[in-house]
Design an enzyme around this catalytic site. Structure first.
Site, PDB file in Angstrom:
ATOM      1  N   HIS A  86      89.390  45.829  35.548  1.00 50.44           N
ATOM      2  CA  HIS A  86      89.503  46.588  36.789  1.00 50.44           C
ATOM      3  C   HIS A  86      88.413  46.228  37.790  1.00 50.44           C
ATOM      4  CE1 HIS A  86      92.636  49.168  35.246  1.00 50.44           C
ATOM      5  NE2 HIS A  86      91.888  49.535  34.226  1.00 50.44           N
ATOM      6  N   HIS A 111      78.937  48.266  40.276  1.00 48.48           N
ATOM      7  CA  HIS A 111      80.232  47.601  40.157  1.00 48.48           C
ATOM      8  C   HIS A 111      80.859  47.515  41.547  1.00 48.48           C
ATOM      9  CE1 HIS A 111      81.097  51.946  39.627  1.00 48.48           C
ATOM     10  NE2 HIS A 111      82.094  51.677  40.430  1.00 48.48           N
ATOM     11  N   HIS A 113      84.439  47.134  44.291  1.00 48.23           N
ATOM     12  CA  HIS A 113      85.840  47.408  44.587  1.00 48.23           C
ATOM     13  C   HIS A 113      86.287  46.498  45.723  1.00 48.23           C
ATOM     14  CE1 HIS A 113      86.185  51.063  42.111  1.00 48.23           C
ATOM     15  NE2 HIS A 113      84.903  51.216  42.413  1.00 48.23           N
ATOM     16  N   HIS A 130      79.226  50.001  44.307  1.00 48.26           N
ATOM     17  CA  HIS A 130      78.794  51.339  43.906  1.00 48.26           C
ATOM     18  C   HIS A 130      77.621  51.207  42.948  1.00 48.26           C
ATOM     19  CE1 HIS A 130      83.052  53.164  44.719  1.00 48.26           C
ATOM     20  NE2 HIS A 130      82.363  52.940  45.832  1.00 48.26           N
ATOM     21  N   THR A 196      86.019  57.509  41.066  1.00 47.88           N
ATOM     22  CA  THR A 196      87.200  57.025  41.784  1.00 47.88           C
ATOM     23  C   THR A 196      88.214  56.365  40.870  1.00 47.88           C
ATOM     24  OG1 THR A 196      86.177  54.891  42.303  1.00 47.88           O
ATOM     25  CG2 THR A 196      85.835  56.701  43.883  1.00 47.88           C
ATOM     26  N   THR A 197      88.020  56.461  39.568  1.00 42.43           N
ATOM     27  CA  THR A 197      88.982  55.995  38.576  1.00 42.43           C
ATOM     28  C   THR A 197      89.172  57.097  37.545  1.00 42.43           C
ATOM     29  OG1 THR A 197      87.276  55.010  37.172  1.00 42.43           O
ATOM     30  CG2 THR A 197      88.261  53.590  38.847  1.00 42.43           C
TER      31      THR A 197
END
Length: 246
Positions: A86, A111, A113, A130, A196-197
């Site tokens: 992801h 990590h 996005h 983030h 957010t996941t």
């Protein structure tokens, strides 16, 4: 901002890994995409909550007499670089802390996005990083920083060179100074939200910087190729206050 407690701060060292520990499979599109996360598993029920992230940061924010977090990051050794299917996540050894409302939050991991999860006045940027921190009693504070198209980013080059090309881990011999992620202008937005996941736990004190840093089109293309459209759509702000710092 309100105090939110977690059962075990260690779980927060890798929010994505925590989400993957559940049996339910989730994705960013299709039948297992964001619109369905809350129905995939009982463990993901929070994904339908009232204080979800990300959100659009816009003129509804209140200009407040508060400052951004105090940041005490230092050069630190990379202990793990992970492609978890992801995102690309990097863990560091003793990289420092931030202080939010007088509370210390120690750095855990960062990590990415692709594109940005938060938007600014409706604008989505190509990439967002983030930087995740936790306090001793399990509270989370996350700093979000956008990347805009522009000059090449040397730090991203170093990171791109160690991203596993498929799901897996790497232990590169390298160090990173998190201060290299910071923009010159520290105006930022603060609000209470969630991971957010999945499981979308509403446990995060968010700070999102208003001014992006830059990276090149070739650098963005690497993230888009490996982790295409790895962002959750913006969620309703609802009755929450969004504060814009000095």
């Amino acid at each position: 901002m309100k105090t939110i407690l977690l059962a075990g701060a260690a779980l927060m060292a890798a929010p994505f890994a925590m989400a993957q520990s559940h049996n339910a499979h989730w994705e960013y599109e299709g039948d297992h995409g964001p619109d369905h996360w809350a129905q995939i598993s009982h463990d993901y029920a929070s994904c339908a909550g009232a204080e979800q992230s990300p959100i659009d940061l816009n003129g509804y924010a209140i200009n407040a007499a508060i400052n951004p977090p105090a940041i005490y990051w230092r050069n630190a050794r990379v202990t793990d670089a992970q492609n978890n299917g992801h995102t690309f996540q990097v863990n560091l050894d003793n990289a420092g802390k931030i202080v939010v409302d007088g509370v210390d939050y120690n750095f855990l991991q960062f990590h990415f996005h692709s594109g940005s999860e938060h938007t600014l006045d409706g604008r989505r940027y190509p990439l967002e990083v983030h930087l995740v921190h936790a306090s001793d009693d399990g509270r989370l504070a996350v700093i979000g920083i956008m990347f805009a198209r522009g000059e090449h980013n040397p730090l991203l080059d170093d990171l791109i060179n160690v991203i596993p090309g498929s799901v897996g881990h790497a232990q590169p011999t390298m160090s990173i100074n998190l201060n290299d992620f910071l923009p010159d202008d520290w105006h930022s937005y603060r609000y209470e939200g969630s991971l957010t996941t999945p499981p979308c736990s509403e446990i995060v004190d968010w700070t999102v910087f208003e001014t992006p840093i830059t990276a090149s089109a070739d650098q963005f293309a690497v993230f888009e190729t490996l982790f295409p459209h790895s962002y959750r759509p913006v969620q309703e702000r609802g009755r929450r206050f969004v504060l814009r710092t000095n």
